[in-house]
Design a protein around this motif. Structure first.
Motif, PDB file in Angstrom:
ATOM      1  N   UNK A 187       0.850  -1.197   0.000  1.00  0.00           N
ATOM      2  CA  UNK A 187       0.000   0.000   0.000  1.00  0.00           C
ATOM      3  C   UNK A 187       0.882   1.242   0.000  1.00  0.00           C
ATOM      4  N   UNK A 188       0.703   2.097  -1.003  1.00  0.00           N
ATOM      5  CA  UNK A 188       1.502   3.319  -1.065  1.00  0.00           C
ATOM      6  C   UNK A 188       1.269   4.188   0.156  1.00  0.00           C
ATOM      7  N   UNK A 189       0.035   4.187   0.656  1.00  0.00           N
ATOM      8  CA  UNK A 189      -0.307   4.978   1.834  1.00  0.00           C
ATOM      9  C   UNK A 189       0.536   4.563   3.042  1.00  0.00           C
ATOM     10  N   UNK A 190       0.800   3.272   3.176  1.00  0.00           N
ATOM     11  CA  UNK A 190       1.614   2.779   4.289  1.00  0.00           C
ATOM     12  C   UNK A 190       3.106   2.794   3.974  1.00  0.00           C
ATOM     13  N   UNK A 191       3.437   2.670   2.673  1.00  0.00           N
ATOM     14  CA  UNK A 191       4.840   2.560   2.277  1.00  0.00           C
ATOM     15  C   UNK A 191       5.600   3.856   2.522  1.00  0.00           C
ATOM     16  N   UNK A 192       4.977   4.984   2.231  1.00  0.00           N
ATOM     17  CA  UNK A 192       5.691   6.260   2.350  1.00  0.00           C
ATOM     18  C   UNK A 192       6.110   6.548   3.792  1.00  0.00           C
ATOM     19  N   UNK A 193       5.206   6.469   4.788  1.00  0.00           N
ATOM     20  CA  UNK A 193       5.675   6.697   6.162  1.00  0.00           C
ATOM     21  C   UNK A 193       6.691   5.655   6.625  1.00  0.00           C
ATOM     22  N   UNK A 194       6.568   4.417   6.134  1.00  0.00           N
ATOM     23  CA  UNK A 194       7.544   3.388   6.507  1.00  0.00           C
ATOM     24  C   UNK A 194       8.914   3.730   5.932  1.00  0.00           C
ATOM     25  N   UNK A 195       8.941   4.215   4.703  1.00  0.00           N
ATOM     26  CA  UNK A 195      10.198   4.637   4.083  1.00  0.00           C
ATOM     27  C   UNK A 195      10.809   5.814   4.853  1.00  0.00           C
ATOM     28  N   UNK A 196       9.984   6.775   5.254  1.00  0.00           N
ATOM     29  CA  UNK A 196      10.485   7.937   5.999  1.00  0.00           C
ATOM     30  C   UNK A 196      11.081   7.496   7.332  1.00  0.00           C
ATOM     31  N   UNK A 197      10.433   6.558   8.011  1.00  0.00           N
ATOM     32  CA  UNK A 197      10.974   6.047   9.272  1.00  0.00           C
ATOM     33  C   UNK A 197      12.309   5.346   9.034  1.00  0.00           C
ATOM     34  N   UNK A 198      12.372   4.579   7.961  1.00  0.00           N
ATOM     35  CA  UNK A 198      13.611   3.877   7.619  1.00  0.00           C
ATOM     36  C   UNK A 198      14.737   4.883   7.376  1.00  0.00           C
ATOM     37  N   UNK A 199      14.436   5.964   6.676  1.00  0.00           N
ATOM     38  CA  UNK A 199      15.430   6.987   6.406  1.00  0.00           C
ATOM     39  C   UNK A 199      15.888   7.650   7.710  1.00  0.00           C
ATOM     40  N   UNK A 200      14.935   7.983   8.553  1.00  0.00           N
ATOM     41  CA  UNK A 200      15.235   8.654   9.822  1.00  0.00           C
ATOM     42  C   UNK A 200      16.068   7.755  10.733  1.00  0.00           C
ATOM     43  N   UNK A 201      15.775   6.456  10.715  1.00  0.00           N
ATOM     44  CA  UNK A 201      16.556   5.506  11.520  1.00  0.00           C
ATOM     45  C   UNK A 201      18.025   5.522  11.116  1.00  0.00           C
ATOM     46  N   UNK A 202      18.289   5.831   9.851  1.00  0.00           N
ATOM     47  CA  UNK A 202      19.663   5.858   9.371  1.00  0.00           C
ATOM     48  C   UNK A 202      20.502   6.924  10.029  1.00  0.00           C
ATOM     49  N   UNK A 203      19.869   7.965  10.556  1.00  0.00           N
ATOM     50  CA  UNK A 203      20.619   9.031  11.227  1.00  0.00           C
ATOM     51  C   UNK A 203      21.222   8.554  12.532  1.00  0.00           C
ATOM     52  N   UNK A 204      20.646   7.502  13.087  1.00  0.00           N
ATOM     53  CA  UNK A 204      21.165   6.983  14.348  1.00  0.00           C
ATOM     54  C   UNK A 204      22.267   5.947  14.124  1.00  0.00           C
TER      55      UNK A 204
END
Length: 343
Positions: A187-204
């Motif tokens: 689901x694109x609706x769920x994929x985008x926030x999941x991708x953003x979380x994945x990106x943000x996790x990379x900062x740690x």
């Protein structure tokens, strides 16, 4: 005396390194490649947004023309990153056209002459199954880590990377966005926030984990399945079977067979009518056979994605994706490899 002698030794060592022949690129259509290009003497290659728009327009047009898949990109001031998979042409041809066209345009705008880029761009062949998402994250976080933007929220407004297309904030159509987002959710609706979380996790994650090189150290750091004694190569992000397969292809690059002969052998192995492979269908054996054919045709026998696509009813990009599936199928099936070796 002693210090002077050490300096001389270091100088001689550095000169010897500079005289060593560079390893040939591994440049076969269907491979995922992380490309880094820097300005000559690390000078800026993008002065203002006019330069950036010119480059992005050229990139977009060339990707479409050559049917090259792009999964991530980011422009900084003095360098840029691309994560691409050429399907019909070599990376060298793609990059020569992109860099030459932009350099000529840039020099005309700026009233300058001479080289704009370092003579040799950097390219790392990547095991997409293990590193695709990590590379997308690494590249799209680059503007933030380089200090071009101030915080993570500003990444969504930075127009010079592929991140905005993935979150639906631009009409640009450069990336294989749907394919990337499917890794996070159907689901694109769920994929985008999941991708953003994945990106943000990379900062740690550890900031020194740089995916701009290959070889054992960085490959093992992100893929714990790889063993110390596995095969590695500085031109490749990955190890083990992936490296052995690629280096084997380089050695046997002159090996050729007719496409129809390859299809007949694989179809016969799976008990399928070869003519049926041109028809769409999701039958398990048909999908496996077509994936194996794509991998063998592109990676072992170096056929063009266009020819394979026409015969199997695929698009050239779909052939490359199927080849990635086919690699595992072929590597795990000794009897299939023996059948193909007998051609």
């Amino acid at each position: 005396g002693k210090n002077k002698g050490d300096v001389v030794k270091i100088f001689i060592f550095c000169v010897s390194l500079s005289l060593m022949p560079r390893q040939a690129r591994i440049d076969i259509p269907g491979l995922l490649q992380h490309v880094i290009v820097r300005g000559v003497n690390r000078s800026d290659i993008f002065i203002d947004d006019t330069d950036r728009r010119d480059f992005v327009d050229r990139l977009s047009a060339l990707l479409a023309e050559t049917k090259t898949a792009c999964y991530a990109w980011a422009l900084l001031d003095n360098h840029f990153h691309l994560l691409v998979m050429p399907t019909e042409t070599t990376l060298a041809t793609f990059m020569r056209r992109l860099l030459t066209g932009y350099a000529v345009s840039f020099n005309l705008r700026r009233g300058r002459s001479g080289h704009l880029f370092q003579n040799r761009y950097k390219s790392i062949v990547c095991d997409g199954d293990s590193y695709l998402l990590e590379l997308i994250r690494y590249i799209h976080l680059n503007p933030l880590r380089a200090g071009i933007i101030k915080n993570f929220a500003d990444l969504g407004t930075y127009p010079w990377s592929g991140h905005r297309q993935l979150i639906g904030a631009t009409s640009q159509n450069i990336l294989q966005a749907e394919e990337v987002l499917r890794f996070f959710s159907r689901s694109k609706k769920n994929a985008i926030p999941a991708y953003i979380r994945f990106l943000n996790d990379g900062l740690r994650q550890e900031a020194t984990t740089r995916l701009s090189s290959g070889g054992k150290t960085i490959s093992r750091k992100l893929d714990p399945k790889l063993a110390e004694e596995d095969d590695y190569d500085d031109r490749i992000l990955g190890g083990g079977e992936f490296v052995r397969g690629l280096l084997g292809e380089q050695v046997g690059e002159n090996e050729t067979v007719p496409l129809e002969c390859l299809i007949d052998v694989v179809a016969d192995y799976y008990g399928i009518n070869a003519a049926d492979l041109a028809c769409p269908g999701k039958e398990r054996e048909k999908v496996r056979a077509k994936s194996a054919i794509c991998y063998l045709a592109l990676r072992r026998f170096h056929m063009t994605g266009v020819d394979v696509a026409k015969r199997l009813g695929y698009s050239p990009a779909a052939v490359s994706h199927a080849a990635r599936r086919g690699q595992g199928i072929v590597e795990r099936d000794r009897e299939l490899r023996d059948a193909v070796d007998g051609i």
